[in-house]
Write a protein that holds these residues in place. Sequence first.
Motif, PDB file in Angstrom:
ATOM      1  N   GLY A 136      46.620 -19.082  33.738  1.00 50.69           N
ATOM      2  CA  GLY A 136      47.803 -18.433  33.197  1.00 50.69           C
ATOM      3  C   GLY A 136      47.538 -16.936  33.099  1.00 50.69           C
ATOM      4  N   ILE A 137      48.518 -16.122  33.456  1.00 50.69           N
ATOM      5  CA  ILE A 137      48.344 -14.667  33.459  1.00 50.69           C
ATOM      6  C   ILE A 137      49.396 -14.051  32.536  1.00 50.69           C
ATOM      7  CG2 ILE A 137      48.303 -12.579  34.868  1.00 50.69           C
ATOM      8  CD1 ILE A 137      47.548 -14.371  37.255  1.00 50.69           C
ATOM      9  N   LEU A 138      48.920 -13.244  31.606  1.00 53.92           N
ATOM     10  CA  LEU A 138      49.828 -12.643  30.623  1.00 53.92           C
ATOM     11  C   LEU A 138      49.562 -11.152  30.484  1.00 53.92           C
ATOM     12  CD1 LEU A 138      48.369 -15.396  29.021  1.00 53.92           C
ATOM     13  CD2 LEU A 138      50.519 -15.125  27.808  1.00 53.92           C
ATOM     14  N   ILE A 139      50.624 -10.410  30.129  1.00 54.57           N
ATOM     15  CA  ILE A 139      50.505  -9.036  29.663  1.00 54.57           C
ATOM     16  C   ILE A 139      50.876  -9.066  28.182  1.00 54.57           C
ATOM     17  CG2 ILE A 139      51.362  -6.677  29.805  1.00 54.57           C
ATOM     18  CD1 ILE A 139      49.739  -7.370  32.203  1.00 54.57           C
ATOM     19  N   ILE A 140      49.934  -8.655  27.328  1.00 55.62           N
ATOM     20  CA  ILE A 140      50.154  -8.689  25.885  1.00 55.62           C
ATOM     21  C   ILE A 140      50.088  -7.262  25.361  1.00 55.62           C
ATOM     22  CG2 ILE A 140      49.384  -9.638  23.681  1.00 55.62           C
ATOM     23  CD1 ILE A 140      47.914 -11.818  25.289  1.00 55.62           C
ATOM     24  N   GLN A 141      51.144  -6.870  24.674  1.00 53.45           N
ATOM     25  CA  GLN A 141      51.217  -5.509  24.131  1.00 53.45           C
ATOM     26  C   GLN A 141      51.712  -5.590  22.691  1.00 53.45           C
ATOM     27  OE1 GLN A 141      54.144  -2.513  25.722  1.00 53.45           O
ATOM     28  NE2 GLN A 141      52.273  -1.686  26.650  1.00 53.45           N
ATOM     29  N   ILE A 158      52.698  -8.921  21.517  1.00 52.87           N
ATOM     30  CA  ILE A 158      53.932  -9.468  22.085  1.00 52.87           C
ATOM     31  C   ILE A 158      53.729  -9.717  23.572  1.00 52.87           C
ATOM     32  CG2 ILE A 158      56.402  -9.054  22.518  1.00 52.87           C
ATOM     33  CD1 ILE A 158      55.705  -9.457  19.585  1.00 52.87           C
ATOM     34  N   PHE A 159      54.220 -10.876  24.050  1.00 48.97           N
ATOM     35  CA  PHE A 159      54.148 -11.171  25.479  1.00 48.97           C
ATOM     36  C   PHE A 159      55.142 -10.289  26.235  1.00 48.97           C
ATOM     37  CE2 PHE A 159      53.019 -15.780  24.247  1.00 48.97           C
ATOM     38  CZ  PHE A 159      51.683 -15.453  24.158  1.00 48.97           C
ATOM     39  N   ILE A 163      59.962 -19.989  25.163  1.00 50.29           N
ATOM     40  CA  ILE A 163      58.729 -19.334  24.759  1.00 50.29           C
ATOM     41  C   ILE A 163      59.007 -18.223  23.759  1.00 50.29           C
ATOM     42  CG2 ILE A 163      58.721 -17.617  26.630  1.00 50.29           C
ATOM     43  CD1 ILE A 163      55.677 -17.966  26.752  1.00 50.29           C
ATOM     44  N   SER A 164      58.218 -18.210  22.692  1.00 52.91           N
ATOM     45  CA  SER A 164      58.290 -17.117  21.728  1.00 52.91           C
ATOM     46  C   SER A 164      57.531 -15.940  22.317  1.00 52.91           C
ATOM     47  CB  SER A 164      57.666 -17.548  20.406  1.00 52.91           C
ATOM     48  OG  SER A 164      57.420 -16.433  19.580  1.00 52.91           O
TER      49      SER A 164
END
Length: 554
Positions: free
Chosen positions: A65-70, A73-74, A93-94
Amino acid sequence: MKDFILSVFQTLTLPVLILIALSFLIAALSLMQLQKMKHRLRDKETALHKKKEKLRLLLDHAEDGILIIQNLIFKYANKRVYEIMGLENKEGISNNLIDYIYPDDLQTALDSYENTLLSGDKETSYKVRLVKPDHSLLWVYVRSIPVVWENEPANLAFMRDITTQKIMEHDLQQAQRMEAIGVLSGGIAHDFNNILTTIIGNAELALMDLAGESPGKKEFEQIRDSGHRARDLVRQILTISREYRSEIEPLYLSPIIKEALKLLRSTLPRNIKIVEKIDKPLSFVKADSVQIYQVFMNLCTNAKHAMEKEESALLEVELKNITLSSSMRTATDHIMPGNYVKLSVTDTGTGIDPQIAGKIFEPYFTTKGKEKGSGLGLAMSLGIIKQFGGYIAFDSEPGKGSCFSVFLPAHEPEKALEKTLENAMPVQGRGKILFVDDEIEITVMAKKMLTHLGFSVMTAGSGKQALEAFARDPRFFDLLITDLAMPEMTGIRLAKEVMRIRPGFPVIMCTGHSDTFDEKAAKEAGIIEYILKPYNLKELGAIAARYMKNVKAA
């Protein structure tokens, strides 16, 4: 109009005409260039779209799974993230990372997030548990890299499901713990069974001298019965440590269930009332008594947990014969029509949520906390009952309670019944027995037992002493009964030496722990049978008489 235009052109000078022509030419060339630029831009847009599509395919089919988290927050999540977390679509998805982290692991995730941002360009990694929409947990391994997203610091995270790996690690740790417990319990079982052999044997010897309502008879019967319960307790410990070898034999379930209920009545909370419904007569079943005891206690333990918050609760235990016909299409569809003994455990607890009803027999599935259950009880119980040809069915209603029913095929062993009646009284025998054990109390007790039955007995306290006695006159003895685990010379080695002196001589091995007995090595040594401690008068006499008879007939 035409004449007007001609008149205008006639008034223009040549330089002006050239300038107008050049202007038209430049306009035409510009138009052509604009068209080419539009085509090139369209081609670039097409190429960019194809690249984006390829990138999307790569991201959506990535193993991780690949995410950008800032700011926790996704900002982006690929398709694999939804699959790992059990989310059906992106709308479900939250955007907040905290909503998915298991509370006990939240600090680990927050610390790792901050460390990644502060590391500059270094990769960090951590393992946490996530909570899925169905409230089940999964383990994930996360690699995090600091990046810039829309001109702001962010985390690029790669998430991998490691739940299976964690289960395997748990299994390995559990196996290592069970191995350690097995070694410990094996040693305890050996010593404890030696003690029980003396206690049970001497109680039986005392009872032989007490007739009718003699003073002390009742007390000695209680000592003997307590010894038998202690023997069963040892077997249960060995079962838990996976060192116990099951003994499948014809069983009458009523005494096993009643014995277990005695323990339950003293251990269950006072708010739980036990109702016992045991029919008479009951059919026999073919199973292992210790494992049946274990299954029953598992079911009752689950019932207790389901009712522990109730002010007034009821645990009903029912044991009866039942005939299942092919027309009975109920929860018993998993078993064939026929005659069965049905054991039911019914509680008035919380019941089972229909959404998880299909998972309750899965290994490691549990709705209880880690301190109350491992999620193995029902899975193990079903496996045990299936090996006896039976099945476990259940019926439950949330808020009202559950009923678990164990079905075991009825078994009527005529020969076994005859054998049981035959063994109701100790046998009488003749012949000379050499009995060997390094526990002096056991040799004294066994000699009294066998002498009482008519045998002539010589005892030895070691393998070396027994071998010397046998070697002096190999034809004097008719049977050797020896302990397995002895210092200096083991029972196996003694048997080999005896066989070398007198080939074919009958040898019976005694052991306090079956897992220390190597059947292959025993057969190679010529040992004809082994008996488990603690044995009683009937067992010892019957086995001695059987092989003594063979010797006389030879």
